[in-house]
Design a protein around this motif. Structure first.
Motif, PDB file in Angstrom:
ATOM      1  N   THR A 222      91.303   7.261  80.861  1.00  0.00           N
ATOM      2  CA  THR A 222      92.250   8.203  81.440  1.00  0.00           C
ATOM      3  C   THR A 222      93.032   7.637  82.600  1.00  0.00           C
ATOM      4  N   GLY A 223      92.575   6.551  83.191  1.00  0.00           N
ATOM      5  CA  GLY A 223      93.251   6.007  84.349  1.00  0.00           C
ATOM      6  C   GLY A 223      93.157   6.899  85.561  1.00  0.00           C
ATOM      7  N   LEU A 224      92.168   7.772  85.620  1.00  0.00           N
ATOM      8  CA  LEU A 224      92.063   8.734  86.705  1.00  0.00           C
ATOM      9  C   LEU A 224      91.986   8.085  88.074  1.00  0.00           C
ATOM     10  N   LEU A 225      91.237   7.037  88.192  1.00  0.00           N
ATOM     11  CA  LEU A 225      90.984   6.486  89.500  1.00  0.00           C
ATOM     12  C   LEU A 225      92.090   5.565  89.989  1.00  0.00           C
ATOM     13  N   SER A 226      93.140   5.396  89.237  1.00  0.00           N
ATOM     14  CA  SER A 226      94.181   4.483  89.664  1.00  0.00           C
ATOM     15  C   SER A 226      95.414   5.187  90.224  1.00  0.00           C
ATOM     16  N   GLY A 227      95.531   6.472  90.088  1.00  0.00           N
ATOM     17  CA  GLY A 227      96.723   7.180  90.539  1.00  0.00           C
ATOM     18  C   GLY A 227      96.528   7.878  91.862  1.00  0.00           C
TER      19      GLY A 227
ATOM     20  N   TRP B   5      77.732  24.675  77.772  1.00  0.00           N
ATOM     21  CA  TRP B   5      78.732  24.219  78.734  1.00  0.00           C
ATOM     22  C   TRP B   5      78.025  23.518  79.881  1.00  0.00           C
ATOM     23  N   TRP B   6      78.611  22.430  80.341  1.00  0.00           N
ATOM     24  CA  TRP B   6      78.031  21.623  81.419  1.00  0.00           C
ATOM     25  C   TRP B   6      79.138  21.080  82.304  1.00  0.00           C
ATOM     26  N   THR B   7      78.805  20.883  83.565  1.00  0.00           N
ATOM     27  CA  THR B   7      79.722  20.250  84.509  1.00  0.00           C
ATOM     28  C   THR B   7      78.950  19.220  85.321  1.00  0.00           C
ATOM     29  N   LEU B   8      79.480  18.010  85.367  1.00  0.00           N
ATOM     30  CA  LEU B   8      78.898  16.917  86.142  1.00  0.00           C
ATOM     31  C   LEU B   8      79.908  16.499  87.200  1.00  0.00           C
ATOM     32  N   ASN B   9      79.487  16.524  88.471  1.00  0.00           N
ATOM     33  CA  ASN B   9      80.322  16.057  89.574  1.00  0.00           C
ATOM     34  C   ASN B   9      79.709  14.790  90.140  1.00  0.00           C
ATOM     35  N   LEU B  10      80.546  13.777  90.355  1.00  0.00           N
ATOM     36  CA  LEU B  10      80.127  12.512  90.935  1.00  0.00           C
ATOM     37  C   LEU B  10      81.029  12.229  92.120  1.00  0.00           C
ATOM     38  N   ALA B  11      80.436  11.919  93.275  1.00  0.00           N
ATOM     39  CA  ALA B  11      81.234  11.696  94.482  1.00  0.00           C
ATOM     40  C   ALA B  11      80.819  10.412  95.184  1.00  0.00           C
ATOM     41  N   ALA B  12      81.810   9.693  95.670  1.00  0.00           N
ATOM     42  CA  ALA B  12      81.568   8.484  96.460  1.00  0.00           C
ATOM     43  C   ALA B  12      81.206   8.890  97.894  1.00  0.00           C
ATOM     44  N   PRO B  13      80.546   8.013  98.622  1.00  0.00           N
ATOM     45  CA  PRO B  13      80.310   8.292 100.043  1.00  0.00           C
ATOM     46  C   PRO B  13      81.646   8.473 100.776  1.00  0.00           C
ATOM     47  N   SER B  14      81.640   9.180 101.877  1.00  0.00           N
ATOM     48  CA  SER B  14      82.841   9.450 102.647  1.00  0.00           C
ATOM     49  C   SER B  14      83.567   8.157 103.005  1.00  0.00           C
ATOM     50  N   GLY B  15      84.879   8.179 102.844  1.00  0.00           N
ATOM     51  CA  GLY B  15      85.692   7.032 103.188  1.00  0.00           C
ATOM     52  C   GLY B  15      85.736   5.948 102.132  1.00  0.00           C
ATOM     53  N   LYS B  16      85.046   6.150 101.015  1.00  0.00           N
ATOM     54  CA  LYS B  16      85.023   5.150  99.948  1.00  0.00           C
ATOM     55  C   LYS B  16      85.669   5.741  98.701  1.00  0.00           C
ATOM     56  N   THR B  17      86.165   4.859  97.853  1.00  0.00           N
ATOM     57  CA  THR B  17      86.729   5.242  96.569  1.00  0.00           C
ATOM     58  C   THR B  17      85.641   5.137  95.506  1.00  0.00           C
ATOM     59  N   LEU B  18      85.573   6.106  94.625  1.00  0.00           N
ATOM     60  CA  LEU B  18      84.605   6.073  93.536  1.00  0.00           C
ATOM     61  C   LEU B  18      85.050   5.028  92.516  1.00  0.00           C
ATOM     62  N   THR B  19      84.211   4.061  92.266  1.00  0.00           N
ATOM     63  CA  THR B  19      84.504   2.994  91.314  1.00  0.00           C
ATOM     64  C   THR B  19      83.318   2.842  90.376  1.00  0.00           C
ATOM     65  N   PRO B  20      83.505   2.225  89.220  1.00  0.00           N
ATOM     66  CA  PRO B  20      82.365   2.003  88.324  1.00  0.00           C
ATOM     67  C   PRO B  20      81.293   1.184  89.031  1.00  0.00           C
ATOM     68  N   GLY B  21      80.049   1.571  88.831  1.00  0.00           N
ATOM     69  CA  GLY B  21      78.938   0.861  89.446  1.00  0.00           C
ATOM     70  C   GLY B  21      77.717   1.742  89.540  1.00  0.00           C
ATOM     71  N   THR B  22      76.728   1.251  90.236  1.00  0.00           N
ATOM     72  CA  THR B  22      75.483   1.981  90.452  1.00  0.00           C
ATOM     73  C   THR B  22      75.461   2.517  91.871  1.00  0.00           C
ATOM     74  N   TYR B  23      75.161   3.810  92.003  1.00  0.00           N
ATOM     75  CA  TYR B  23      75.060   4.449  93.307  1.00  0.00           C
ATOM     76  C   TYR B  23      73.632   4.968  93.462  1.00  0.00           C
ATOM     77  N   THR B  24      72.996   4.609  94.541  1.00  0.00           N
ATOM     78  CA  THR B  24      71.626   5.077  94.783  1.00  0.00           C
ATOM     79  C   THR B  24      71.626   6.041  95.963  1.00  0.00           C
ATOM     80  N   GLY B  25      70.587   6.848  96.040  1.00  0.00           N
ATOM     81  CA  GLY B  25      70.439   7.779  97.157  1.00  0.00           C
ATOM     82  C   GLY B  25      71.362   8.972  97.085  1.00  0.00           C
ATOM     83  N   ALA B  26      71.812   9.339  95.893  1.00  0.00           N
ATOM     84  CA  ALA B  26      72.728  10.475  95.764  1.00  0.00           C
ATOM     85  C   ALA B  26      72.034  11.768  96.172  1.00  0.00           C
ATOM     86  N   THR B  27      72.789  12.630  96.841  1.00  0.00           N
ATOM     87  CA  THR B  27      72.311  13.956  97.207  1.00  0.00           C
ATOM     88  C   THR B  27      73.253  14.979  96.586  1.00  0.00           C
ATOM     89  N   ARG B  28      72.878  16.234  96.707  1.00  0.00           N
ATOM     90  CA  ARG B  28      73.604  17.302  96.023  1.00  0.00           C
ATOM     91  C   ARG B  28      75.060  17.407  96.480  1.00  0.00           C
TER      92      ARG B  28
END
Length: 138
Positions: free
Chosen positions: A28-33, A94-117
């Protein structure tokens, strides 16, 4: 509030995160615009499962695919910090999944540890929220 999940659930969530990010960036190119996008997924799949005592999955495995007439959408916010994957199963799920990067960072493909709600992550940690079929991680 920290999410306390069995190791298998965390591994599945990590795999789901990697899949969703790959789908968001690759198809989708979501993260590039610079503007927010909400796009239907024309080809893809989404699956997850949990341990027997997991409240969200109820110990079941779920799998959805566009080839099975399941509808999926991927959207991202304008600062490229959050990606949302929504699934409307042909069977009524029906399901919804939200994924968020830490503050001040851009969400990019990779592994994120320590995720909280998400959206209550404190900003220094990545955020994760999965809800649907009347169940959520509150």
């Amino acid at each position: 509030m920290n999410l306390s999940l069995p190791r298998r659930v965390l591994a599945r969530a990590t795999a789901t995160l990697a899949l969703a990010l790959a789908m968001a960036t690759g198809t989708t190119g979501l993260l590039s615009g610079a503007e927010a996008h909400a796009l239907p997924v024309t080809e893809g799949s989404f699956s997850f499962g949990g341990d027997e005592d997991d409240y969200i999955s109820g110990g079941q495995s779920y799998a959805y695919a566009t080839a099975s007439q399941d509808r999926m959408n991927v959207s991202g916010n304008t600062d490229n910090r959050v990606v949302t994957v929504s699934v409307d199963g042909a069977n009524g799920d029906w399901w919804t999944l939200n994924l968020a990067a830490p503050s001040g960072k851009t969400l990019t493909p990779g592994t994120y540890t320590g995720a909280t709600r998400y959206p209550f992550n404190d900003g220094t940690e990545p955020g994760l929220s999965l809800s649907g079929n009347g169940r959520g991680c509150n």
